[in-house]
Design a protein around this motif. Structure first.
Motif, PDB file in Angstrom:
ATOM      1  N   LYS A  30       0.994  -1.166  -0.483  1.00 36.89           N
ATOM      2  CA  LYS A  30       0.062   0.622  -0.153  1.00 36.89           C
ATOM      3  C   LYS A  30       0.751   1.265   0.284  1.00 36.89           C
ATOM      4  CE  LYS A  30      -3.991  -0.429   2.451  1.00 36.89           C
ATOM      5  NZ  LYS A  30      -4.226  -0.692   3.999  1.00 36.89           N
ATOM      6  N   ARG A  31       1.763   1.463   1.232  1.00 42.14           N
ATOM      7  CA  ARG A  31       2.849   2.359   1.007  1.00 42.14           C
ATOM      8  C   ARG A  31       3.464   2.843  -0.447  1.00 42.14           C
ATOM      9  NH1 ARG A  31       6.589   0.818   5.592  1.00 42.14           N
ATOM     10  NH2 ARG A  31       4.162   1.391   6.741  1.00 42.14           N
ATOM     11  N   LEU A  32       3.405   1.611  -1.098  1.00 41.05           N
ATOM     12  CA  LEU A  32       4.828   2.154  -2.203  1.00 41.05           C
ATOM     13  C   LEU A  32       3.556   2.452  -3.447  1.00 41.05           C
ATOM     14  CD1 LEU A  32       6.632  -1.393  -3.597  1.00 41.05           C
ATOM     15  CD2 LEU A  32       7.165   1.529  -3.371  1.00 41.05           C
ATOM     16  N   SER A  33       2.589   2.226  -3.350  1.00 40.89           N
ATOM     17  CA  SER A  33       1.210   2.176  -3.916  1.00 40.89           C
ATOM     18  C   SER A  33       0.464   3.623  -4.742  1.00 40.89           C
ATOM     19  CB  SER A  33       0.170   1.827  -4.830  1.00 40.89           C
ATOM     20  OG  SER A  33      -0.144   2.551  -2.718  1.00 40.89           O
ATOM     21  N   ILE A  34       0.686   5.105  -3.286  1.00 38.46           N
ATOM     22  CA  ILE A  34       1.008   6.162  -3.438  1.00 38.46           C
ATOM     23  C   ILE A  34       1.213   6.951  -3.856  1.00 38.46           C
ATOM     24  CG2 ILE A  34       0.719   7.942  -1.336  1.00 38.46           C
ATOM     25  CD1 ILE A  34      -0.537   6.056   0.442  1.00 38.46           C
ATOM     26  N   PRO A  35       2.684   7.165  -4.111  1.00 37.38           N
ATOM     27  CA  PRO A  35       3.745   7.562  -4.626  1.00 37.38           C
ATOM     28  C   PRO A  35       4.052   7.275  -6.375  1.00 37.38           C
ATOM     29  CG  PRO A  35       5.115   6.299  -2.924  1.00 37.38           C
ATOM     30  CD  PRO A  35       4.020   6.535  -2.634  1.00 37.38           C
ATOM     31  N   LEU A  36       3.401   6.103  -6.162  1.00 36.49           N
ATOM     32  CA  LEU A  36       3.630   5.800  -7.494  1.00 36.49           C
ATOM     33  C   LEU A  36       1.769   6.483  -8.643  1.00 36.49           C
ATOM     34  CD1 LEU A  36       4.592   1.605  -8.080  1.00 36.49           C
ATOM     35  CD2 LEU A  36       5.187   4.349  -8.748  1.00 36.49           C
ATOM     36  N   ALA A  71       2.374   9.474 -11.677  1.00 33.48           N
ATOM     37  CA  ALA A  71       1.206   9.055 -12.691  1.00 33.48           C
ATOM     38  C   ALA A  71       0.475   9.876 -13.205  1.00 33.48           C
ATOM     39  CB  ALA A  71       0.948   7.212 -12.490  1.00 33.48           C
ATOM     40  N   THR A  72      -0.527  10.640 -12.008  1.00 30.98           N
ATOM     41  CA  THR A  72      -1.465  11.218 -12.361  1.00 30.98           C
ATOM     42  C   THR A  72      -0.504  12.762 -12.742  1.00 30.98           C
ATOM     43  OG1 THR A  72      -1.577  11.804  -9.990  1.00 30.98           O
ATOM     44  CG2 THR A  72      -3.066  11.002 -10.873  1.00 30.98           C
ATOM     45  N   LEU A  73       0.540  12.739 -12.761  1.00 32.55           N
ATOM     46  CA  LEU A  73       1.499  13.728 -12.887  1.00 32.55           C
ATOM     47  C   LEU A  73       1.704  13.685 -14.028  1.00 32.55           C
ATOM     48  CD1 LEU A  73       2.725  16.000 -10.600  1.00 32.55           C
ATOM     49  CD2 LEU A  73       4.755  15.368 -10.760  1.00 32.55           C
ATOM     50  N   THR A  75       1.557  16.591 -17.496  1.00 28.67           N
ATOM     51  CA  THR A  75       2.333  17.431 -17.582  1.00 28.67           C
ATOM     52  C   THR A  75       1.932  17.422 -19.660  1.00 28.67           C
ATOM     53  OG1 THR A  75       3.346  15.471 -17.456  1.00 28.67           O
ATOM     54  CG2 THR A  75       3.776  16.923 -16.192  1.00 28.67           C
ATOM     55  N   MET A  76       1.089  15.799 -19.527  1.00 27.98           N
ATOM     56  CA  MET A  76       1.864  15.564 -21.188  1.00 27.98           C
ATOM     57  C   MET A  76      -0.064  16.954 -21.578  1.00 27.98           C
ATOM     58  SD  MET A  76       2.577  11.665 -20.911  1.00 27.98           S
ATOM     59  CE  MET A  76       0.965  11.153 -22.824  1.00 27.98           C
TER      60      MET A  76
END
Lengths: 172, 192
Positions: B12-18, B22-24, B28-29
């Motif tokens: 769960k902890r890893l998925s938040i930054p990912l 991704a949204t960032l 930007t695109m």
């Protein structure tokens, strides 16, 4: 020192007023004058520079003080007075108003003292207008003994005097 | 049991930054390219345009009886009447009066027309005509009508080999009396 008068004169002060036409500059505020071993401190120093070479210097203070080493190896001469006039070309210092001059413990005080640097000679006068003005000279005993010893070394008493000294008139 | 719970917590902890990155990336695109803020040209004020200018100028001024009071020379002169200022390049001012002449020069200067105050800058030199005495400083203000000069930047005075330095000076040019203050130091060199 003998060549003090050939040295540059350096003066530092808080303020100065230089009057070109009158030919002098007046320094005031913690004034210090240095020329070789000669050192003068005063509230005000006036220097006359009409001939570009500063020759006559008047120091006024409460008191103004002067210090100089007459010769290498000799003790400093220290002096103080309400007014000090230094004539550089004549190596002559005039101390006026409660003048005191001291060297190796010998102290001379009076209203007016002239100190001839080249000859290391002092002349003191009481205040002319003050009838009971006095000149005071204090010479420590040690200096007197040293001088009498020197006199004896320079000219030992000869035989004739010796006889008399021993009470024998014929000096036989 | 606790090991699987530990794994689930790490996942769960890893998925938040990912998720965030991704949204960032998507933003930007899709977002429009940022427009460079163009430096808007500063509002143009009138560049200081002199009303008149001259080269290699010499100006003499006289009193009512026609007696020459002084002359000012300059390699370049620019006049700004609205400011009441004349700018001078390499100015020299020579002043004649019964009390004695003096002469001043500098790399640049400014004359206030109304008050006749001359402001000299850079390598300023002032000299009494009949004397070898020189005042050297970086800036000096000379009030010509009052015949007074003042400098608040350090000043050096030369006369023959004698030198005096001070932090400020005020000179009565008429009487030729200079008042110095601030760490005054003089060296008188004996006649050789």
């Amino acid at each position: 020192l003998p060549d003090d008068r050939l040295q540059a004169i350096e003066i530092t002060a808080a303020r100065a007023v230089r009057d070109e036409r009158a030919g002098f500059t007046v320094y005031s505020g913690d004034v210090i004058m240095q020329q070789g071993s000669l050192h003068i401190e005063a509230d005000k120093i006036t220097i006359f520079h009409d001939s570009e070479a500063a020759d006559r210097i008047i120091a006024v203070g409460a008191p103004a003080t002067l210090r100089q080493q007459p010769e290498i190896g000799k003790g400093f001469v220290t002096a103080s007075a309400g007014r000090i006039v230094y004539e550089k070309s004549r190596e002559w210092v005039q101390l006026r108003e409660s003048a005191v001059i001291e060297q190796d413990g010998a102290v001379v005080s009076g209203e007016s003292i002239d100190y001839f640097m080249a000859e290391q000679r002092v002349r003191a006068d009481a205040a002319p207008e003050n009838a009971n003005g006095r000149v005071q000279v204090i010479i420590p005993a040690a200096v007197i003994e040293a001088e009498t010893q020197e006199d004896e070394d320079d000219n030992p008493p000869d035989k004739a005097n010796e006889g008399e000294a021993n009470g024998d008139p014929d000096g036989a | 049991m606790s090991r699987t719970r530990g794994l689930r917590r790490v996942r769960k902890r890893l998925s938040i930054p990912l998720l965030l990155s991704a949204t960032l990336l998507i933003y930007t695109m899709l977002a429009p390219a940022p427009r460079l803020i163009t430096e808007k040209a500063a509002p143009t004020t009138d560049a200081r345009i002199p009303d008149s200018y001259a080269l290699n100028v010499s100006v003499n001024d006289f009193n009512e009886e026609g007696i020459l009071l002084g002359s000012t020379q300059a390699q370049g002169l620019r006049r700004f009447p609205r400011e009441g200022i004349v700018e001078l390049d390499e100015p020299t001012r020579r002043n004649y009066s019964d009390d004695g002449e003096w002469f001043a020069s500098a790399r640049s200067g400014q004359l206030r027309e109304k008050t006749e105050v001359l402001i000299l800058e850079r390598e300023v030199r002032l000299q009494y005509a009949n004397d070898k005495l020189q005042f050297l400083t970086d800036s000096m203000i000379i009030n010509i009508p009052k015949q007074a000069a003042r400098s608040t930047s350090s000043v050096r005075i030369w006369q023959a080999d004698n030198e005096t330095v001070a932090q400020q000076i005020y000179i009565n040019l008429q009487k030729q009396v200079a008042s110095l203050s601030g760490s005054v130091r003089t060296v008188y060199v004996p006649d050789s």
